[in-house]
Scaffold this active site. Structure first.
Site, PDB file in Angstrom:
ATOM      1  N   ARG A 171       2.764  -4.889   6.197  1.00  0.00           N
ATOM      2  CA  ARG A 171       4.091  -5.246   6.692  1.00  0.00           C
ATOM      3  C   ARG A 171       4.250  -6.736   7.003  1.00  0.00           C
ATOM      4  O   ARG A 171       3.304  -7.377   7.451  1.00  0.00           O
ATOM      5  CB  ARG A 171       4.407  -4.429   7.954  1.00  0.00           C
ATOM      6  N   HIS A 226       4.595  -3.636   1.711  1.00  0.00           N
ATOM      7  CA  HIS A 226       3.925  -3.532   0.406  1.00  0.00           C
ATOM      8  C   HIS A 226       4.650  -4.257  -0.726  1.00  0.00           C
ATOM      9  O   HIS A 226       4.733  -3.763  -1.860  1.00  0.00           O
ATOM     10  CB  HIS A 226       3.709  -2.069   0.033  1.00  0.00           C
ATOM     11  N   HIS A 250      -4.286   0.983  -3.107  1.00  0.00           N
ATOM     12  CA  HIS A 250      -3.803   2.028  -2.204  1.00  0.00           C
ATOM     13  C   HIS A 250      -4.252   3.420  -2.663  1.00  0.00           C
ATOM     14  O   HIS A 250      -3.453   4.359  -2.695  1.00  0.00           O
ATOM     15  CB  HIS A 250      -2.278   1.974  -2.123  1.00  0.00           C
ATOM     16  N   GLU A 254      -7.689   0.417   3.030  1.00  0.00           N
ATOM     17  CA  GLU A 254      -7.063  -0.682   2.304  1.00  0.00           C
ATOM     18  C   GLU A 254      -7.614  -2.018   2.832  1.00  0.00           C
ATOM     19  O   GLU A 254      -7.264  -2.447   3.927  1.00  0.00           O
ATOM     20  CB  GLU A 254      -5.550  -0.633   2.472  1.00  0.00           C
TER      21      GLU A 254
END
Length: 373
Positions: A104, A129, A203, A338
């Site tokens: 974010r 993203h 991801h 991630e």
């Protein structure tokens, strides 16, 4: 960031030094489907000497499958996904390359050298993203990479100046390499013609028992992290690097993922884990950030990275999605690790910088190493 030393050297060098050279990695290419405009999407299969394999498509750079053996020698696919391209067009985060900025950016804006850049607000008032049409929805150019002891594919993409609001033309390459030791390496590289921000990750949603086999709450997670980035109710970091001790975020000793999943602080924030952890490190280079062990299958996943952070995310919001082979994906049916820079770094001067300037090269490396116990 500066180029980092590799945890395992080039396969050709390994072959030269080893008493018995491993066999050449195998790469095959086949069509996977067509976009609505007719663009052909290809799938590359990377197979190692043991017969384990990784598949990657040119849409989104998505890892569509990872087939590895359990302690009994049975091979299963350990990442969630879809059998056809249509599934990924609707849910393309599964297994995809995420960028230009993973995670974010608060308020969907940031500034470089006093210039403010506005981004798409696709997560409340924030950008997530890479925006509405991030790298997970790009069609990547691809070329196979064959080497002794490994198989790979190199993906490239040019993101134009102003793409999703980000400045500068960004030239990106992502190289997937799967070697005979069961290590899937992801090497990211990027260059720009204007100052910009870059934060790339993958991801993939993992279930070491096999995709569609149930929840991952019994998986044992160990995180090499003493701190995490504390966030506000919108999951934007406050700037504080908080201690995990005494919280449901303390996985340093190895704890089942579900042991504290119902703690009020975890559930109220994101219906499960969705937290960035600060990887312990004494300097630059590749370090072990995490390990996950599935007691039932015996599979182990170790994560090594040059990145300063790793986001633990569970499939908190899945409810009845139908994936591969008709398997139903429900809440907590997978975990993501991630590797990345911290969320909202462009707006947090004390966080490690994500700014990339002309003449510099962004480099990042993550290795997902599979084994059994």
């Amino acid at each position: 960031m500066r180029e980092q030393p590799y945890r395992w050297v080039l396969p050709v060098l390994v072959a030269a030094l080893a008493p018995i050279a491993p066999i050449e990695g195998a790469v095959t290419r086949a069509p996977f489907g067509n976009l609505p405009d007719g663009t052909v999407i290809d799938e590359f299969t990377l197979t190692n000497a043991a017969g384990d394999s990784v598949r990657v498509i040119t849409y989104g750079g998505i890892i569509t499958s990872i087939h590895v053996r359990n302690r009994d020698g049975q091979r299963n696919d350990v990442v969630l996904g879809y059998d056809t391209l249509a599934g990924y067009l609707d849910n393309s985060n599964f297994g995809a390359v995420v960028g230009r900025y993973a995670n974010r950016i608060g308020g969907a804006e940031f500034a470089i050298d006093g210039q403010v850049y506005k981004l798409a607000a696709n997560n409340g008032r924030n950008s997530l993203h890479g925006g509405l049409q991030g790298f997970d929805k790009a069609v990547w150019q691809a070329e196979p990479l064959d080497a002794v002891g490994a198989a790979g594919v190199k993906l490239t993409h040019a993101s134009p100046d102003g793409d999703e609001g980000f400045p500068g033309t960004l030239s990106v390459s992502v190289v997937y390499t799967f070697n005979d030791r069961g290590e899937l390496a992801i090497d990211y590289e990027a260059a720009t013609d204007k100052p910009t921000v870059v934060n790339l990750t993958n991801h993939s949603y993992f279930n070491l028992g096999g995709e569609g086999s149930g929840d991952v709450l019994g998986h044992v997670l160990t995180l090499n992290a003493d701190r995490y980035t504390r966030v506000d109710p919108q999951l934007i970091p406050t700037g504080e690097l908080a201690d995990v001790a005494g919280t449901p975020l303390d996985f340093r000793a190895g704890t089942t993922i579900g042991a504290r999943i119902h703690d009020a602080a975890i559930i109220e924030l994101a219906k499960g884990y969705d937290h960035n952890f600060v990887v312990n490190r004494s300097g630059e280079g590749e370090v072990k950030a995490a390990e996950v062990f599935d007691p039932r299958s015996g599979r182990v996943l170790e994560v090594f990275t040059t990145e300063p952070g790793v986001q633990l995310y569970l499939a908190n919001h899945q409810s009845g999605k139908v994936g591969k082979s008709g398997h139903v994906y429900n809440q907590y049916g997978a975990f993501c690790l991630e590797t990345q820079h911290y969320p909202d770094s462009p707006n947090k001067p004390k966080f490690p910088s994500t700014v990339l300037r002309p003449g510099e090269t962004y480099k990042s490396r993550t290795v997902y190493a599979f084994s059994v116990r």
